[in-house]
Scaffold this motif. Structure first.
Motif, mmCIF file in Angstrom:
data_model
loop_
_atom_site.group_PDB
_atom_site.id
_atom_site.type_symbol
_atom_site.label_atom_id
_atom_site.label_comp_id
_atom_site.label_asym_id
_atom_site.label_seq_id
_atom_site.Cartn_x
_atom_site.Cartn_y
_atom_site.Cartn_z
ATOM 1 N N ARG A 15 -5.749 13.421 -8.622
ATOM 2 C CA ARG A 15 -6.268 14.046 -7.390
ATOM 3 C C ARG A 15 -5.297 13.847 -6.226
ATOM 4 O O ARG A 15 -5.137 14.743 -5.391
ATOM 5 C CB ARG A 15 -7.632 13.469 -7.043
ATOM 6 C CG ARG A 15 -8.809 14.088 -7.776
ATOM 7 C CD ARG A 15 -8.951 13.632 -9.200
ATOM 8 N NE ARG A 15 -10.160 14.210 -9.816
ATOM 9 C CZ ARG A 15 -10.599 13.868 -11.025
ATOM 10 N NH1 ARG A 15 -9.930 12.972 -11.752
ATOM 11 N NH2 ARG A 15 -11.684 14.445 -11.522
ATOM 12 N N ARG A 19 -3.282 16.853 -3.938
ATOM 13 C CA ARG A 19 -3.197 16.898 -2.470
ATOM 14 C C ARG A 19 -1.754 16.826 -1.991
ATOM 15 O O ARG A 19 -1.370 17.496 -1.026
ATOM 16 C CB ARG A 19 -4.002 15.745 -1.870
ATOM 17 C CG ARG A 19 -5.502 15.886 -2.053
ATOM 18 C CD ARG A 19 -6.045 17.013 -1.201
ATOM 19 N NE ARG A 19 -7.463 17.253 -1.454
ATOM 20 C CZ ARG A 19 -8.173 18.167 -0.806
ATOM 21 N NH1 ARG A 19 -7.588 18.938 0.096
ATOM 22 N NH2 ARG A 19 -9.449 18.335 -1.080
ATOM 23 N N THR A 49 -9.458 21.922 -14.810
ATOM 24 C CA THR A 49 -10.279 21.771 -13.608
ATOM 25 C C THR A 49 -10.221 22.984 -12.692
ATOM 26 O O THR A 49 -10.623 22.910 -11.533
ATOM 27 C CB THR A 49 -9.867 20.507 -12.834
ATOM 28 O OG1 THR A 49 -8.452 20.536 -12.564
ATOM 29 C CG2 THR A 49 -10.179 19.259 -13.651
ATOM 30 N N THR A 196 -17.044 11.150 -9.988
ATOM 31 C CA THR A 196 -16.927 12.602 -9.884
ATOM 32 C C THR A 196 -18.157 13.237 -10.508
ATOM 33 O O THR A 196 -18.850 12.602 -11.322
ATOM 34 C CB THR A 196 -15.660 13.111 -10.593
ATOM 35 O OG1 THR A 196 -15.526 14.516 -10.378
ATOM 36 C CG2 THR A 196 -15.735 12.850 -12.095
ATOM 37 N N GLU A 265 -12.428 13.179 -5.389
ATOM 38 C CA GLU A 265 -11.730 14.287 -4.734
ATOM 39 C C GLU A 265 -11.691 14.084 -3.215
ATOM 40 O O GLU A 265 -10.655 14.325 -2.572
ATOM 41 C CB GLU A 265 -12.416 15.612 -5.076
ATOM 42 C CG GLU A 265 -12.313 16.007 -6.535
ATOM 43 C CD GLU A 265 -13.339 15.347 -7.437
ATOM 44 O OE1 GLU A 265 -13.250 15.532 -8.657
ATOM 45 O OE2 GLU A 265 -14.233 14.623 -6.913
ATOM 46 N N GLU A 269 -8.442 13.256 -0.584
ATOM 47 C CA GLU A 269 -8.228 14.026 0.646
ATOM 48 C C GLU A 269 -8.086 13.109 1.855
ATOM 49 O O GLU A 269 -7.165 13.269 2.672
ATOM 50 C CB GLU A 269 -9.402 14.981 0.857
ATOM 51 C CG GLU A 269 -9.320 15.769 2.158
ATOM 52 C CD GLU A 269 -10.598 16.510 2.491
ATOM 53 O OE1 GLU A 269 -10.684 17.050 3.604
ATOM 54 O OE2 GLU A 269 -11.519 16.541 1.651
#
Length: 397
Positions: A15, A19, A49, A196, A265, A269
């Protein structure tokens, strides 16, 4: 600015990579030597995904894969290769490490402490003085089970629930010493338990609750047909079976306990957004946590549905453990957190980002989605976990 990432094939690392590719044309991924085709695993993750096909097709040209050995000086590279790697970097993300809650301290130190030491050596060798972004854990707070854990706290006064926590604490101590010695900034990111709602898939890395589920399922199977409740037989007692044949398991925990579970996720971020800020020059530490804790009873209800157990929370470990309870006790990292009631302070992150820091709701439905295969439906409400031993009336620590 070119960036390197360790742990790019891991649950969080994938993840983070997504990003980082939003803001960097290319990324160098430092992968464990001999671990297989990292580029293929990364590509498969994005394909599975739902990443756009053009994005997936461009990955071979945007990723530089370097096989390394975290536990070795110079990451196991030749002196020349190490210097060439260091010289081209403007930032280093260190996400690799062992999260084995049952691991021994020497083994975990080799990966989590010495691995961090060698990543810092890479940063020190870089002409561009790359900023290090180190992924730690909020659980360096140790075995203090109540109160508030603050971002600037780093001590071992309360001890640790397991060797994993201690190894991550020691890595942070090392980072502070390195930052002072070299007068270099480091950003320390402390996520809570990452989860998740993406359904499990054999080609995707598991998250911590999947590991817990597997341990319970394996323990139930290994206990064999002679264990109480395994086949519906046995007394309906504290360590027998509940009606319907579910084995009853007593786990030490608090009925009002809570855990912080953060969608992976959103954690990635927030971490990359924090990395976009100008560092102070020393060690900047951030708790990357959810703004609402999850009750422990939600976790036990989830596990009951998945593993077909009946879980009772008790104040102390029972003396008359069943075979199944004895097997579960072999995994000390499994149940220690069911008694936690503490909170992780994230005032610094919320002050920087405001309402956008808030995470989506993590509840029973969210957690079920990330653990149960798509062809499974909830088996109906499980019996509410019931404390079977008296708890202190005022507080529990």
């Amino acid at each position: 600015m070119h960036v390197a990432l360790t742990g790019a094939t891991g649950f969080l690392g994938l993840r983070l990579l997504r990003r980082l590719l939003d803001t960097h044309r290319s990324v160098t991924v430092l992968v464990h030597a001999g671990s297989g085709d990292a580029l293929h695993r990364i590509t498969r993750f994005f394909a599975l995904t739902g990443a756009p096909e053009p994005f997936v097709a461009e990955l071979p040209g945007r990723l530089r894969v370097v096989e390394t050995e975290l536990e070795q000086p110079r990451l196991g590279l030749s002196r020349r290769a190490f210097q060439e790697l260091a010289g081209g970097l403007g930032a280093i993300w260190h996400s690799a490490g062992s999260i084995n809650l049952e691991g021994g301290l020497p083994e975990l130190r080799r990966t989590n402490v010495e691995g961090t030491r060698h990543v810092l050596e890479l940063a020190a060798a870089g002409r561009g003085r790359p900023v290090v972004h180190h992924v730690s854990t909020a659980f360096v707070a140790g075995s203090r089970r109540e109160g508030v854990a603050y971002e600037d706290e780093l001590d071992d006064a309360h001890g640790f629930e397991n060797a994993y926590e201690r190894s991550k604490y020691e890595a942070e101590v090392l980072i502070h010493a390195w930052s002072r010695e070299h007068r270099r900034p480091v950003v320390v990111l402390r996520p809570s338990i990452l989860v998740t709602d993406l359904p499990p898939h054999p080609e995707l890395p598991p998250h911590p609750l999947q590991v817990v589920e597997r341990i319970l399922r394996d323990a139930r199977h290994a206990a064999g047909p002679g264990s109480p409740g395994h086949d519906g037989a046995g007394p309906d007692g504290p360590h027998g079976a509940v009606p319907g044949g579910r084995p009853r398991v007593r786990l030490v925990g608090h009925p009002h306990g809570r855990l912080n579970l953060m969608p992976v996720e959103h954690a990635a971020e927030v971490m990359v957004r924090l990395a976009g800020r100008t560092p102070s020059g020393g060690v900047d530490t951030y708790h990357v946590v959810h703004d609402r804790d999850v009750p422990v009873l939600t976790i036990t209800t989830l596990l009951e549905r998945l593993v077909r157990l009946s879980i009772d929370l008790v104040a102390t470990e029972p003396d008359d453990r069943s075979a199944l309870e004895a097997l579960v006790d072999f995994y000390p990292g499994l149940t220690a957190y069911l008694a936690h009631r503490r909170r992780f302070d994230d005032t610094r992150v919320r002050a920087l980002f405001g309402p956008s820091t808030a995470s989506g709701r993590v509840d029973l439905d969210y957690l079920w989605s990330g653990l149960a295969p798509r062809d499974r439906v909830p088996a109906g409400p499980s019996p509410t976990p019931t404390p079977t031993a008296a708890f202190p009336s005022a507080r529990y620590a």
